[in-house]
Design an enzyme around this catalytic site. Structure first.
Site, PDB file in Angstrom:
ATOM      1  N   CYS A  73       0.832  -1.214   0.000  1.00  0.00           N
ATOM      2  CA  CYS A  73       0.000   0.000   0.000  1.00  0.00           C
ATOM      3  C   CYS A  73       0.858   1.252   0.000  1.00  0.00           C
ATOM      4  O   CYS A  73       0.517   2.260  -0.622  1.00  0.00           O
ATOM      5  CB  CYS A  73      -0.935   0.007   1.201  1.00  0.00           C
ATOM      6  SG  CYS A  73      -2.076  -1.381   1.218  1.00  0.00           S
ATOM      7  N   ARG A 128      -7.882  -4.098  -3.374  1.00  0.00           N
ATOM      8  CA  ARG A 128      -7.369  -2.935  -4.124  1.00  0.00           C
ATOM      9  C   ARG A 128      -8.359  -2.616  -5.242  1.00  0.00           C
ATOM     10  O   ARG A 128      -8.143  -2.979  -6.399  1.00  0.00           O
ATOM     11  CB  ARG A 128      -5.977  -3.242  -4.669  1.00  0.00           C
ATOM     12  CG  ARG A 128      -5.002  -3.610  -3.577  1.00  0.00           C
ATOM     13  CD  ARG A 128      -3.603  -3.858  -4.082  1.00  0.00           C
ATOM     14  NE  ARG A 128      -2.827  -4.520  -3.045  1.00  0.00           N
ATOM     15  CZ  ARG A 128      -2.314  -3.903  -1.981  1.00  0.00           C
ATOM     16  NH1 ARG A 128      -2.452  -2.608  -1.846  1.00  0.00           N
ATOM     17  NH2 ARG A 128      -1.650  -4.582  -1.071  1.00  0.00           N
TER      18      ARG A 128
END
Lengths: 72, 221
Positions: B57, B134
């Site tokens: 991330c 995601r």
């Protein structure tokens, strides 16, 4: 918060917004250009300042209330 | 009752799909309380990540920050989301700036109750019940969903592809064309196939060398 801290003080962005609107009432688009901030951020900030009775909207233009003027 | 009538129609989940109006929400973010409607007039990439202070991330946020100026030139904003608090987001963004030298210039939704994540179907329970995948929702300036992309937890997204999709969609809107596989700005675009036999004849005559056949015509913009 973006414009007002939890203790009620204005953030730098909140103060800039009030100063800008003290010069002349403006629609959100003009505030965004004046401050160089993205429109979404200005819309959210104007909503927050309106909720705190520091500014109000009339005919699409935002201007300071008496409370807002007292913060400058 | 015959067997055919026993077949149930697929359940409509109510999750947003391409061509739907984007579901509206109000959320706490690192830029204060924002409503989705605040972004009207701009294109928007609403994306989720699994968690703050995680390595994949972090690479993605640095990459999103890197393409943010180019997205802004396309009148496109970024809005991140994860199931973390505003304080966690703030600490992570500060850490990214301090340790990696990258400033995150877009707001991040603190979706601790998974309200927005649920609204948009960002949690894939088969993968994780506590983290958002995601997910990428590309919305146009009228807040219609124009593209949806999902990546799993293990795999960081390709920013150039996200940029390419925004550019392709805007090109399609502006010129009434489609874009071929692996299209990049400056390359030939595809004319929509004719809808009648007469129009097919006309297309081949008019476009000449740009057509491999009546249904397969490319042109420069």
């Amino acid at each position: 918060m973006a414009c007002i801290d939890p203790d009620g003080t204005l953030t730098p962005l909140g103060l800039l917004l009030l100063k800008g609107l003290a010069e002349q009432p403006m629609p959100p688009e003009d505030v965004a250009k004046h401050l160089g901030e993205p429109l979404f951020r200005v819309r959210g900030s104007l909503r927050e300042l309106t909720g705190a009775d520091l500014i109000e909207e009339e005919g699409g233009l935002y201007h300071l209330t008496e409370v807002g003027q007292s913060k400058l | 009752m015959d067997s055919a009538t026993d077949i149930q129609a697929p359940t409509v989940t109510g999750l947003p799909r391409i061509g739907d109006p984007a579901p509206q929400f109000t959320a706490d973010t690192t830029f204060g309380t924002l409503k989705l409607e605040d972004f009207k007039g701009s294109w928007l990439i609403l994306f989720s990540h699994p968690a703050d202070f995680t390595p994949v991330c972090t690479t993605e946020f640095m990459a999103f920050a890197e393409i943010h100026p180019e997205l802004r030139e396309l009148n496109c904003e970024l809005l991140g989301l994860s199931v973390d608090s505003v304080y966690s987001h703030i600490a992570w963004v500060r850490n990214v700036k301090e340790k990696m030298g990258v400033e995150v210039t877009f707001p991040i939704i603190a979706d601790l109750n998974k309200d927005v994540a649920t609204l948009y179907g960002m949690v894939n329970p088969g993968e994780s019940t506590t983290e958002t995948s995601r997910a990428v929702f590309i919305m146009d300036d009228k807040q219609m969903i124009r593209a949806i992309i999902y990546y799993p937890l293990t795999t960081g997204r390709n920013m150039q592809e996200i940029l390419r999709v925004v550019k392709a969609l805007q090109t399609s809107d502006e010129h009434g064309v489609a874009t071929p596989a692996n299209w990049e700005p400056g390359q030939k675009v595809i004319l929509p196939p004719p809808k009648s036999a007469e129009a097919a004849d006309q297309r081949v005559e008019e476009e000449g060398a740009g057509c491999k056949d009546w249904y397969f015509c490319k042109k420069d913009l």
